[in-house]
Scaffold this motif. Structure first.
Motif, short mmCIF file in Angstrom:
data_model
loop_
_atom_site.label_atom_id
_atom_site.label_comp_id
_atom_site.label_asym_id
_atom_site.label_seq_id
_atom_site.Cartn_x
_atom_site.Cartn_y
_atom_site.Cartn_z
N GLY A 363 26.52 24.17 105.81
CA GLY A 363 26.52 25.49 105.19
C GLY A 363 27.82 25.79 104.46
O GLY A 363 27.84 26.53 103.48
N ARG A 364 28.91 25.21 104.94
CA ARG A 364 30.20 25.46 104.30
C ARG A 364 30.23 24.93 102.87
O ARG A 364 30.87 25.50 102.00
N LEU A 365 29.54 23.82 102.65
CA LEU A 365 29.52 23.24 101.30
C LEU A 365 28.57 23.99 100.38
O LEU A 365 28.63 23.85 99.18
N LEU A 366 27.68 24.78 100.98
CA LEU A 366 26.70 25.52 100.18
C LEU A 366 26.88 27.02 100.37
O LEU A 366 25.94 27.80 100.27
N GLY A 367 28.13 27.41 100.65
CA GLY A 367 28.43 28.80 100.96
C GLY A 367 27.88 29.77 99.92
O GLY A 367 27.27 30.78 100.27
N ASN A 368 28.07 29.46 98.64
CA ASN A 368 27.64 30.42 97.61
C ASN A 368 26.13 30.63 97.64
O ASN A 368 25.65 31.73 97.38
N GLU A 369 25.39 29.57 97.95
CA GLU A 369 23.92 29.72 98.04
C GLU A 369 23.54 30.60 99.22
O GLU A 369 22.62 31.41 99.14
N VAL A 370 24.29 30.42 100.32
CA VAL A 370 24.01 31.25 101.50
C VAL A 370 24.32 32.71 101.18
O VAL A 370 23.50 33.61 101.43
N PHE A 371 25.49 32.96 100.55
CA PHE A 371 25.90 34.34 100.31
C PHE A 371 24.91 35.03 99.36
O PHE A 371 24.64 36.22 99.48
N ALA A 372 24.38 34.26 98.41
CA ALA A 372 23.48 34.84 97.41
C ALA A 372 22.23 35.44 98.06
O ALA A 372 21.68 36.42 97.57
N ARG A 373 21.78 34.88 99.20
CA ARG A 373 20.59 35.43 99.87
C ARG A 373 20.83 36.88 100.30
O ARG A 373 19.91 37.69 100.28
N PHE A 374 22.05 37.18 100.70
CA PHE A 374 22.33 38.53 101.20
C PHE A 374 22.54 39.50 100.04
O PHE A 374 22.21 40.67 100.15
N VAL A 375 23.07 39.00 98.93
CA VAL A 375 23.24 39.87 97.76
C VAL A 375 21.86 40.29 97.28
O VAL A 375 21.60 41.47 97.04
N ALA A 376 20.96 39.31 97.19
CA ALA A 376 19.60 39.61 96.71
C ALA A 376 18.89 40.53 97.70
O ALA A 376 18.08 41.37 97.32
#
Ligand code: SF4
Length: 377
Positions: A363-376
């Motif tokens: 998840g650390r390497l894909l942090g931005n993808e993870v964070f984007a779920r919460f923004v949406a």
């Protein structure tokens, strides 16, 4: 952390680095005395608050004389209740500090130094357009220790055009050998409107390789774990909890901070606010008694919950505390973000236990993808 963290922006640099798109200007050092006066006015106009941390960032704060730094800190102590044990950090460029400067800075009250080393290879420093050499960075570090700085952080950047894994490994080893208290490691971001971006666009330099940058990140994780560092935030490592940057923890916990100076941002009382970017405009407004605020935006409760969640996930050990989220918002994070957390857990990108939600190593390497779920969401 209780209280109000204070960020002070110093937007002056001796020369623009080839990769930089921060709010900074070169060639305007003559404005510094007037800028310090303007800062003192803006600080004096603030509501009283308890202040646990002050952070002078830039730009290049070390272009200020120790007396100017002292004047800013004195203004803070007059306007706020600055905790006697406050963490007071200043960013310093190794090309601007000498053996006489650092003891005076320490005497002015700065107790944490963040040195912008970026690389220990002179060829890489030249490519980046930095104004210092690796030897100057080592001298700045040694002088900081001799001056009594017990808390020193080094910034390094990786993923440079042409940089190999072996090159990065050597810079990391040089950093570890100095025994800093804290390390911040950033992947190079290439911006099209910078000299470096234009050279890459023209085919003069290779574009950064994302896969190689990910390998460099994992190399750093492994190397620094062996060296005894705690990886506490996506881009930050500390020798222990006491060495984590208390000021930056405020941002990651989405707690209130006041930014002062040109281009500085604040987050307080449900509102984000930002100051004018141009230092001349900033100085003129303060001289005329006009507020330097350029814009403000109310953040609603849903926005605050989302920001608290994706900023908190950057904290790798602490993650998002379920109890702290409930105390702040009166709701269960796992109910508010049921679908997102389930999906991310199934993908192996976050882990949930009885107390918290955290990023996993993938998840650390894909942090931005993870964070984007919460923004949406
Ligand atoms: S010293 Fe920092 S802020 Fe100044 S130009 Fe270089 S990267 Fe930008």
């Amino acid at each position: 952390m209780n209280g109000l963290a204070i960020y002070i922006h110093i937007p002056f640099c001796r020369r623009r680095c080839a990769y930089c798109d921060f709010a900074s200007t070169a060639g305007l050092e003559a404005l510094i005395p007037a800028y310090v006066d303007a800062l003192a006015r803006e600080i004096a106009a603030q509501d009283r608050a308890t202040v646990p941390t002050i952070y002078l960032g830039g730009g290049t704060p070390s272009l200020l004389t120790p007396a100017q730094v002292q004047a800013i800190l004195d203004a803070c102590r007059a306007a706020f209740d600055v905790d006697p044990a406050a963490e007071i950090t200043m960013e310093a460029n190794p090309g601007t500090v000498d053996a006489a400067y650092l003891p005076a800075l320490r005497a002015a009250g700065v107790n944490r130094l963040s040195l912008g080393v970026q690389s220990f290879a002179d060829g890489e420093l030249a490519l980046l357009g930095r104004i210092h050499t690796a030897a100057q960075a080592v001298a700045a570090y040694d002088n900081a220790r001799a001056a009594g700085f017990a808390n020193v952080s080094l910034d390094l950047v990786y993923g440079l055009p042409g940089q190999t894994l072996a090159d990065w490994s050597r810079s990391l080893d040089r950093a570890v050998a100095l025994c800093p208290d804290h390390l911040s490691l950033y992947a190079l971001e290439v911006h099209g409107d910078t000299p470096l971006g234009r050279r890459i666009a023209a085919g003069d330099l290779p574009a950064p390789d994302d896969d190689l940058a990910a390998d460099m990140y994992e190399l750093a994780e492994d190397r620094l774990a062996v060296a005894g560092f705690m990886h506490y935030e996506l881009s930050n490592w500390a020798t222990g909890n006491d060495a984590a940057c208390r000021h930056n923890l405020t941002y990651w916990r989405n707690e209130p901070y006041r930014g002062l100076g040109a281009a500085a941002h604040s987050w307080i009382d449900g509102e984000r606010r930002w100051n004018v970017v141009d230092p001349g405009d900033y100085i003129a407004r303060l001289r005329e008694g006009r507020p330097p605020v350029a814009g403000r935006e109310a953040i609603d409760r849903a926005g605050e919950m989302a920001e608290t969640t994706f900023m908190g996930l950057r904290l790798l050990q602490e993650g998002i505390s379920l109890a702290r989220f409930r105390a702040r918002f009166g709701q269960n994070l796992l109910a508010v973000y049921r679908e997102q957390v389930r999906e991310l857990e199934a993908l192996g990108l976050v882990a949930v236990d009885a107390e918290r939600v955290r990023l996993t190593r993938p998840g650390r390497l894909l942090g931005n993808e993870v964070f984007a779920r919460f923004v949406a969401g």
